[in-house]
Design a protein around this motif. Sequence first.
Motif, PDB file in Angstrom:
ATOM      1  N   LEU A 161       0.847  -1.191   0.156  1.00 35.28           N
ATOM      2  CA  LEU A 161       0.037   0.080  -0.071  1.00 35.28           C
ATOM      3  C   LEU A 161       0.814   1.195  -0.027  1.00 35.28           C
ATOM      4  CD1 LEU A 161      -2.832  -0.753   2.601  1.00 35.28           C
ATOM      5  CD2 LEU A 161      -2.743  -0.952   0.049  1.00 35.28           C
ATOM      6  N   LEU A 162       0.664   2.312  -0.881  1.00 35.73           N
ATOM      7  CA  LEU A 162       0.980   3.300  -0.880  1.00 35.73           C
ATOM      8  C   LEU A 162       0.178   4.412  -0.052  1.00 35.73           C
ATOM      9  CD1 LEU A 162       2.033   3.767  -4.628  1.00 35.73           C
ATOM     10  CD2 LEU A 162       3.424   3.258  -2.589  1.00 35.73           C
ATOM     11  N   ALA A 163       0.530   4.714   1.290  1.00 37.39           N
ATOM     12  CA  ALA A 163      -0.112   5.531   2.136  1.00 37.39           C
ATOM     13  C   ALA A 163       0.826   6.667   2.772  1.00 37.39           C
ATOM     14  CB  ALA A 163      -0.813   4.892   3.194  1.00 37.39           C
ATOM     15  N   ASP A 164       0.219   7.626   3.104  1.00 42.37           N
ATOM     16  CA  ASP A 164       0.925   8.673   3.878  1.00 42.37           C
ATOM     17  C   ASP A 164       1.398   8.351   5.305  1.00 42.37           C
ATOM     18  OD1 ASP A 164       1.266  10.633   1.612  1.00 42.37           O
ATOM     19  OD2 ASP A 164      -1.088  10.882   1.916  1.00 42.37           O
ATOM     20  N   VAL A 165       0.320   7.942   6.021  1.00 47.33           N
ATOM     21  CA  VAL A 165       0.602   7.555   7.490  1.00 47.33           C
ATOM     22  C   VAL A 165       0.013   6.074   7.537  1.00 47.33           C
ATOM     23  CG1 VAL A 165       0.014   8.000   9.867  1.00 47.33           C
ATOM     24  CG2 VAL A 165      -0.039  10.031   8.065  1.00 47.33           C
ATOM     25  N   GLY A 166       0.943   5.350   8.289  1.00 44.18           N
ATOM     26  CA  GLY A 166       0.577   3.863   8.518  1.00 44.18           C
ATOM     27  C   GLY A 166       0.316   3.825  10.037  1.00 44.18           C
ATOM     28  N   LEU A 167      -0.514   3.161  10.500  1.00 43.84           N
ATOM     29  CA  LEU A 167      -1.127   3.016  11.984  1.00 43.84           C
ATOM     30  C   LEU A 167      -0.425   1.671  12.301  1.00 43.84           C
ATOM     31  CD1 LEU A 167      -4.715   3.827  11.772  1.00 43.84           C
ATOM     32  CD2 LEU A 167      -2.806   5.194  12.753  1.00 43.84           C
ATOM     33  N   VAL A 168       0.726   1.768  13.536  1.00 46.23           N
ATOM     34  CA  VAL A 168       1.221   0.672  14.106  1.00 46.23           C
ATOM     35  C   VAL A 168       0.748   0.517  15.638  1.00 46.23           C
ATOM     36  CG1 VAL A 168       3.550  -0.291  14.474  1.00 46.23           C
ATOM     37  CG2 VAL A 168       3.085   1.189  12.321  1.00 46.23           C
ATOM     38  N   GLY A 169       0.336  -0.725  15.740  1.00 48.61           N
ATOM     39  CA  GLY A 169       0.165  -0.948  17.269  1.00 48.61           C
ATOM     40  C   GLY A 169      -0.326  -2.405  17.611  1.00 48.61           C
ATOM     41  N   PHE A 170      -0.543  -2.708  18.819  1.00 43.56           N
ATOM     42  CA  PHE A 170      -1.137  -4.021  18.964  1.00 43.56           C
ATOM     43  C   PHE A 170      -2.637  -4.161  18.960  1.00 43.56           C
ATOM     44  CE2 PHE A 170       2.643  -3.895  21.942  1.00 43.56           C
ATOM     45  CZ  PHE A 170       3.216  -5.019  21.545  1.00 43.56           C
ATOM     46  N   PRO A 171      -3.264  -5.227  18.774  1.00 43.44           N
ATOM     47  CA  PRO A 171      -4.478  -5.543  18.435  1.00 43.44           C
ATOM     48  C   PRO A 171      -5.455  -4.518  19.541  1.00 43.44           C
ATOM     49  CG  PRO A 171      -3.659  -7.439  18.389  1.00 43.44           C
ATOM     50  CD  PRO A 171      -2.417  -6.531  18.864  1.00 43.44           C
ATOM     51  N   ASN A 172      -6.717  -3.926  19.346  1.00 43.63           N
ATOM     52  CA  ASN A 172      -7.396  -3.473  20.283  1.00 43.63           C
ATOM     53  C   ASN A 172      -6.664  -2.104  20.832  1.00 43.63           C
ATOM     54  OD1 ASN A 172      -9.377  -5.273  19.914  1.00 43.63           O
ATOM     55  ND2 ASN A 172      -9.690  -5.562  22.177  1.00 43.63           N
ATOM     56  N   ALA A 173      -5.820  -1.321  20.016  1.00 43.29           N
ATOM     57  CA  ALA A 173      -5.177  -0.118  20.587  1.00 43.29           C
ATOM     58  C   ALA A 173      -5.999   1.049  20.042  1.00 43.29           C
ATOM     59  CB  ALA A 173      -3.648  -0.040  19.737  1.00 43.29           C
ATOM     60  N   GLY A 174      -7.072   0.795  19.122  1.00 45.42           N
ATOM     61  CA  GLY A 174      -7.830   1.754  18.760  1.00 45.42           C
ATOM     62  C   GLY A 174      -7.580   2.323  17.439  1.00 45.42           C
ATOM     63  N   LYS A 175      -6.996   1.432  16.702  1.00 47.50           N
ATOM     64  CA  LYS A 175      -6.555   2.122  15.280  1.00 47.50           C
ATOM     65  C   LYS A 175      -7.921   2.208  14.245  1.00 47.50           C
ATOM     66  CE  LYS A 175      -3.544  -1.218  14.521  1.00 47.50           C
ATOM     67  NZ  LYS A 175      -3.909  -1.971  15.577  1.00 47.50           N
ATOM     68  N   SER A 176      -8.624   1.102  14.232  1.00 47.16           N
ATOM     69  CA  SER A 176      -9.647   1.171  13.297  1.00 47.16           C
ATOM     70  C   SER A 176     -10.601   2.061  13.908  1.00 47.16           C
ATOM     71  CB  SER A 176     -10.343  -0.248  13.721  1.00 47.16           C
ATOM     72  OG  SER A 176      -9.437  -1.149  13.033  1.00 47.16           O
ATOM     73  N   THR A 177     -10.798   2.179  15.069  1.00 46.89           N
ATOM     74  CA  THR A 177     -11.660   3.380  15.703  1.00 46.89           C
ATOM     75  C   THR A 177     -11.332   5.012  15.278  1.00 46.89           C
ATOM     76  OG1 THR A 177     -12.350   2.040  17.427  1.00 46.89           O
ATOM     77  CG2 THR A 177     -13.021   4.272  17.712  1.00 46.89           C
ATOM     78  N   LEU A 178     -10.093   4.908  15.407  1.00 48.32           N
ATOM     79  CA  LEU A 178      -9.415   6.411  14.799  1.00 48.32           C
ATOM     80  C   LEU A 178      -9.736   6.663  13.301  1.00 48.32           C
ATOM     81  CD1 LEU A 178      -7.698   8.921  15.554  1.00 48.32           C
ATOM     82  CD2 LEU A 178      -5.783   7.402  14.850  1.00 48.32           C
ATOM     83  N   LEU A 179      -9.402   5.397  12.553  1.00 50.68           N
ATOM     84  CA  LEU A 179      -9.857   5.611  11.194  1.00 50.68           C
ATOM     85  C   LEU A 179     -11.033   6.000  10.811  1.00 50.68           C
ATOM     86  CD1 LEU A 179      -7.711   5.236   8.584  1.00 50.68           C
ATOM     87  CD2 LEU A 179      -8.891   3.002   8.145  1.00 50.68           C
ATOM     88  N   SER A 180     -12.110   5.308  11.601  1.00 50.68           N
ATOM     89  CA  SER A 180     -13.182   5.461  11.368  1.00 50.68           C
ATOM     90  C   SER A 180     -13.956   6.849  11.572  1.00 50.68           C
ATOM     91  CB  SER A 180     -14.342   4.470  11.996  1.00 50.68           C
ATOM     92  OG  SER A 180     -14.351   4.776  13.408  1.00 50.68           O
ATOM     93  N   VAL A 181     -13.196   7.526  12.546  1.00 48.65           N
ATOM     94  CA  VAL A 181     -13.651   8.829  13.127  1.00 48.65           C
ATOM     95  C   VAL A 181     -12.935   9.982  12.194  1.00 48.65           C
ATOM     96  CG1 VAL A 181     -13.497  10.532  15.044  1.00 48.65           C
ATOM     97  CG2 VAL A 181     -14.033   8.103  15.592  1.00 48.65           C
ATOM     98  N   ILE A 182     -11.575   9.760  11.629  1.00 50.16           N
ATOM     99  CA  ILE A 182     -11.190  11.001  11.152  1.00 50.16           C
ATOM    100  C   ILE A 182     -11.171  10.848   9.656  1.00 50.16           C
ATOM    101  CG2 ILE A 182      -9.812  11.580  13.096  1.00 50.16           C
ATOM    102  CD1 ILE A 182      -7.409  10.482  11.719  1.00 50.16           C
ATOM    103  N   THR A 183     -11.896   9.655   9.173  1.00 50.92           N
ATOM    104  CA  THR A 183     -11.787   9.500   7.685  1.00 50.92           C
ATOM    105  C   THR A 183     -13.261   8.986   7.423  1.00 50.92           C
ATOM    106  OG1 THR A 183     -11.100   7.099   7.350  1.00 50.92           O
ATOM    107  CG2 THR A 183      -9.625   8.618   7.665  1.00 50.92           C
TER     108      THR A 183
END
Length: 333
Positions: A161-183
Motif C-alpha cells: 500500500l502507498l499511504a502517507d501515514v501507517g498506523l502501528v499498534g497492538f490489537p485493540n489499540a484503537g486504530k480502526s476506531t481512529l480511522l473511522s472517526v477521522i476518515t
Amino acid sequence: MTEGNFVDYIKIFAASGNGGKGSVHLHREKYITKGGPDGGDGGRGGHVILRGDKNMWTLFHLKFKKHFKAEHGGAGSKNRSTGKDGEDIYVNVPLGTIVKDSETQDVLFEITDDGEEVVLAEGGMGGRGNWHFRSSTNQTPRYAQPGVAGSEGWYQLELKLLADVGLVGFPNAGKSTLLSVITSAKPKIADYEFTTLKPNLGIVEYRDFRSFVMADIPGIIEGAAEGKGLGHRFLRHIERNSSLLFMIPADSDNIQKEYDILLNELKKHNPELLDKDRLLAISKSDMLDEELKSELIPEIPKDLPYVFISSIDRTGLTELKDKLWEMLNENID
C-alpha cells in the motif's frame, strides 16, 4: 474499501500472442511475367501489459479473472503487405504492485506511477516474408519465416500500500476506531483482538481542502516478524508509508515496553523502517484527567513526539492531524 474486497496477493497467467508467419508469394500481374517474390512479413503477437492506476487500491478485480491471453499476429500477404499486429491486453493494477516470477520468486518489476505501462509477456515477432530472401543467386525464394512463439507463464502480484501515514499498534489499540472517526472509511470494529483482518485505507481531510491517506494495518504482536499473529502478513505495507503513527492505549501497563516491542518487530522485518518519521498517539485518553496524563509522560519514550487522543470524545484529534501534516511536509520545500 471493505475487508472482503481487499486482496494484496494474487497469481495470474499471462500468455502473449504468437507472431504471424511470413508470406511466400510471387508477384503475378498482366504484362509482368516474372515479378519476383513479394511476400510480406507476419504481424507481431499481442503483448500482455500491466498498467498503473492511481484509482485502484486492491487486486480484488483479478481474483476471478486470472488468465490473460493476447491475440496472435496475422500472416503476411502479397505485395509486401505486413500482417496485422495482435491486439495487446492491458491489465490495470494499483500503484505499489510488485511483480514476481511465480517459479523463481525473482522480482521482475514494480508499478509505482499512474499510467506507467510495463510489458509482462512480450508478443512474438512476425516472420519475414520471402521478399527478404531474394538474391542474385536465388531470385525466386519459395520459403519464409514462421512467426516467433509468444511467451507464457504464471506471475505473482503483491501489493504494498502507498499511504502517507501507517498506523502501528497492538490489537485493540484503537486504530480502526481512529480511522473511522477521522476518515470516511468504515472498518470493522469490535471488542476483541484481531478485529481487523485486512488493511484499511482512509482519506483524512485537513484544512484548506488538503488531505492525506492513512492506512490501518492489522494488529502486530510480539513475534510478528517470525510469523506469529496476523501482522506479519501485512508488515510489508508499512514499508510504503511515509510516516508511522504508533498507537498505544492509555491503560497500557508499560508504554515504553509496548513501544519497544513494536519497534523491534519493525526492525526485524526491515531495518529501514526505523528511518521513517514517527509519532506516538496515546489512545483512549478520555479516561485520563490532567493529573493522570502528567504521571504518564515519564513513561513516554524520550525524543518521541506524542499526543493524547480519544476517538470517543474526539479530544486531541485536531492536534494529531496538525502534527501529522507537519511531519509529512517538513521535508518539502
